[in-house]
Design an enzyme around this catalytic site. Sequence first.
Site, PDB file in Angstrom:
ATOM      1  N   TYR A 146      73.210  72.903  47.293  1.00  0.00           N
ATOM      2  CA  TYR A 146      73.424  72.127  46.261  1.00  0.00           C
ATOM      3  C   TYR A 146      74.804  71.843  46.354  1.00  0.00           C
ATOM      4  O   TYR A 146      75.061  70.287  45.605  1.00  0.00           O
ATOM      5  CB  TYR A 146      73.436  73.456  44.763  1.00  0.00           C
ATOM      6  CG  TYR A 146      73.589  72.821  43.820  1.00  0.00           C
ATOM      7  CD1 TYR A 146      72.807  71.633  43.123  1.00  0.00           C
ATOM      8  CD2 TYR A 146      74.481  73.495  42.671  1.00  0.00           C
ATOM      9  CE1 TYR A 146      73.070  71.510  41.712  1.00  0.00           C
ATOM     10  CE2 TYR A 146      75.337  72.347  41.743  1.00  0.00           C
ATOM     11  CZ  TYR A 146      74.232  71.555  41.326  1.00  0.00           C
ATOM     12  OH  TYR A 146      74.925  71.742  40.156  1.00  0.00           O
TER      13      TYR A 146
ATOM     14  N   THR B 256      73.528  74.612  29.016  1.00  0.00           N
ATOM     15  CA  THR B 256      72.512  73.268  28.280  1.00  0.00           C
ATOM     16  C   THR B 256      71.396  74.577  28.322  1.00  0.00           C
ATOM     17  O   THR B 256      71.237  75.652  28.793  1.00  0.00           O
ATOM     18  CB  THR B 256      71.970  72.778  29.371  1.00  0.00           C
ATOM     19  OG1 THR B 256      72.004  73.442  30.552  1.00  0.00           O
ATOM     20  CG2 THR B 256      73.555  71.046  29.469  1.00  0.00           C
TER      21      THR B 256
ATOM     22  N   ASP C 213      60.479  59.027  37.564  1.00  0.00           N
ATOM     23  CA  ASP C 213      60.713  59.813  37.947  1.00  0.00           C
ATOM     24  C   ASP C 213      61.962  59.141  38.983  1.00  0.00           C
ATOM     25  O   ASP C 213      61.731  58.526  40.133  1.00  0.00           O
ATOM     26  CB  ASP C 213      59.440  60.609  39.376  1.00  0.00           C
ATOM     27  CG  ASP C 213      60.068  61.669  39.758  1.00  0.00           C
ATOM     28  OD1 ASP C 213      61.639  62.161  39.619  1.00  0.00           O
ATOM     29  OD2 ASP C 213      59.145  62.452  40.631  1.00  0.00           O
TER      30      ASP C 213
ATOM     31  N   SER D  53      79.361  68.247  39.962  1.00  0.00           N
ATOM     32  CA  SER D  53      79.152  70.007  40.060  1.00  0.00           C
ATOM     33  C   SER D  53      80.507  70.136  40.102  1.00  0.00           C
ATOM     34  O   SER D  53      80.991  69.735  41.451  1.00  0.00           O
ATOM     35  CB  SER D  53      78.166  70.689  40.567  1.00  0.00           C
ATOM     36  OG  SER D  53      78.752  71.942  40.129  1.00  0.00           O
TER      37      SER D  53
HETATM   38  N1  NAD Z   1      74.891  73.047  33.403  1.00  0.00           N
HETATM   39  C1  NAD Z   1      75.312  73.277  34.011  1.00  0.00           C
HETATM   40  O1  NAD Z   1      76.150  73.848  33.773  1.00  0.00           O
HETATM   41  C2  NAD Z   1      75.802  72.092  35.330  1.00  0.00           C
HETATM   42  C3  NAD Z   1      77.295  72.243  35.911  1.00  0.00           C
HETATM   43  C4  NAD Z   1      77.408  71.696  36.403  1.00  0.00           C
HETATM   44  C5  NAD Z   1      76.961  70.148  36.826  1.00  0.00           C
HETATM   45  N2  NAD Z   1      75.931  70.161  36.303  1.00  0.00           N
HETATM   46  C6  NAD Z   1      74.784  69.220  36.345  1.00  0.00           C
HETATM   47  O2  NAD Z   1      74.394  68.400  35.082  1.00  0.00           O
HETATM   48  C7  NAD Z   1      72.881  66.820  35.201  1.00  0.00           C
HETATM   49  C8  NAD Z   1      72.550  67.653  34.319  1.00  0.00           C
HETATM   50  O3  NAD Z   1      72.100  68.942  33.978  1.00  0.00           O
HETATM   51  P1  NAD Z   1      72.287  69.565  32.607  1.00  0.00           P
HETATM   52  O4  NAD Z   1      72.440  70.905  32.856  1.00  0.00           O
HETATM   53  O5  NAD Z   1      72.029  68.654  31.553  1.00  0.00           O
HETATM   54  O6  NAD Z   1      70.171  69.912  33.193  1.00  0.00           O
HETATM   55  P2  NAD Z   1      69.154  70.046  32.272  1.00  0.00           P
HETATM   56  O7  NAD Z   1      68.047  71.044  32.549  1.00  0.00           O
HETATM   57  O8  NAD Z   1      69.088  70.263  31.041  1.00  0.00           O
HETATM   58  O9  NAD Z   1      68.550  68.295  32.152  1.00  0.00           O
HETATM   59  C9  NAD Z   1      68.117  67.875  32.567  1.00  0.00           C
HETATM   60  C10 NAD Z   1      67.474  66.236  32.595  1.00  0.00           C
HETATM   61  O10 NAD Z   1      67.033  66.282  33.759  1.00  0.00           O
HETATM   62  C11 NAD Z   1      65.414  65.613  33.903  1.00  0.00           C
HETATM   63  N3  NAD Z   1      64.880  65.213  35.133  1.00  0.00           N
HETATM   64  C12 NAD Z   1      64.998  66.572  36.204  1.00  0.00           C
HETATM   65  N4  NAD Z   1      64.613  65.593  36.846  1.00  0.00           N
HETATM   66  C13 NAD Z   1      63.975  64.154  36.414  1.00  0.00           C
HETATM   67  C14 NAD Z   1      63.706  62.799  37.859  1.00  0.00           C
HETATM   68  N5  NAD Z   1      63.244  63.378  38.980  1.00  0.00           N
HETATM   69  N6  NAD Z   1      63.505  62.208  37.257  1.00  0.00           N
HETATM   70  C15 NAD Z   1      63.871  61.742  35.402  1.00  0.00           C
HETATM   71  N7  NAD Z   1      64.341  62.765  35.192  1.00  0.00           N
HETATM   72  C16 NAD Z   1      64.202  64.072  35.479  1.00  0.00           C
HETATM   73  C17 NAD Z   1      64.883  67.103  33.150  1.00  0.00           C
HETATM   74  O11 NAD Z   1      63.674  66.934  32.769  1.00  0.00           O
HETATM   75  C18 NAD Z   1      65.230  67.466  32.127  1.00  0.00           C
HETATM   76  O12 NAD Z   1      65.546  66.792  30.947  1.00  0.00           O
HETATM   77  C19 NAD Z   1      72.727  67.782  36.541  1.00  0.00           C
HETATM   78  O13 NAD Z   1      73.003  66.854  37.826  1.00  0.00           O
HETATM   79  C20 NAD Z   1      74.138  69.267  37.618  1.00  0.00           C
HETATM   80  O14 NAD Z   1      73.496  68.913  38.567  1.00  0.00           O
HETATM   81  C21 NAD Z   1      75.174  70.762  35.160  1.00  0.00           C
END
Ligand code: NAD
Length: 280
Positions: free
Chosen positions: A166, A201, A69, A153
């Site tokens: 955020y 995602t 975590d 982001s």
């Molecule tokens: N998807 C988007 O549109 C988007 C856009 C801009 C930025 N982001 C950033 O990209 C990153 C990834 O986003 P995503 O969409 O791939 O997320 P996601 O939700 O698809 O995957 C995130 C993973 O992180 C794990 N996780 C969550 N909390 C955790 C913790 N405390 N310790 C360890 N693992 C943990 C979850 O179990 C999950 O498998 C994030 O930082 C998000 O803010 C995403």
Amino acid sequence: MAIQIDHTGRRALVTGAGAGIGRKIAHWLAQAGASVVVNDLILERAEAIASEINTNPDRCGRAVAVAADCRDDEAIDALVATTVEHLGGLDLAVNNVGMLPPGRRPQPFVANRGDDWRDIIDQNLVLAALCARAEAESMQASGIGGSILFVTSGETTRPAPYNAVYAAAKAAINHLVSTMAVELGPDGIRVNAMAPGTTLTETVAAAFTEDRIAALVASTPLRTMVEDDELARLAVFLTSDLARCITGQFILADGGAFLSRNRPANDEGLTSPLKGSNAS
Ligand SMILES: NC(=O)c1ccc[n+]([C@@H]2O[C@H](COP(=O)([O-])OP(=O)(O)OC[C@H]3O[C@@H](n4cnc5c(N)ncnc54)[C@H](O)[C@@H]3O)[C@@H](O)[C@H]2O)c1
């Protein structure tokens, strides 16, 4: 000779790699030759992705699953120590965990109370900074430098109604990279961030209606959503020697979305059961 990104022999850690963007980053790093620790909060997810990588005929490096975590200081220290134990060192780290924590949703600025601020800042800024602290300490101790990449982001580059907390947390990371770059540069450690636009995602796809997705595509100059594979390739480049002169930067990868004047608002087109999972 064609230019290739070669991470052969590199030892990498990707946090939150059990799904989404982190999963693809772990895959592409292994394909480029790195050995990768696939971290996730959920062990089964980390194991599934490590196994996917290890059975992929295109990969050159190997993967090891380590659950931890990343909100917990001691767990982060143990994660970095375990990475060094499994791989023999740590050369590059991608701090990918972020998003809105469970139970939080995009909401008007005035609706955010202290707990909202603390929880979202913890899940994004504090978590990423603590991971980077442990990673940088390990890289300093090795004496051979390294590369640290944060995932922030596109919300940091334009007003983010309903996502103020955020966006503020992610924007703080964009600034943190410059301070870290100055402090850690003399140790040969590069520090950067990449700032993705909305990426479908599973988490995001489940939270957005078809109409919202269509409106986002229509409002983006390149008329396309950012793909997780594209972000992963950017991460592979930024952490490689081809980017050796880049440090202290955040790179926006959003298909030009920040230029758009007609983006749908962050409270439009979210599916109701998952409303608030994220509006990226
Ligand atoms: N998807 C988007 O549109 C988007 C856009 C801009 C930025 N982001 C950033 O990209 C990153 C990834 O986003 P995503 O969409 O791939 O997320 P996601 O939700 O698809 O995957 C995130 C993973 O992180 C794990 N996780 C969550 N909390 C955790 C913790 N405390 N310790 C360890 N693992 C943990 C979850 O179990 C999950 O498998 C994030 O930082 C998000 O803010 C995403």
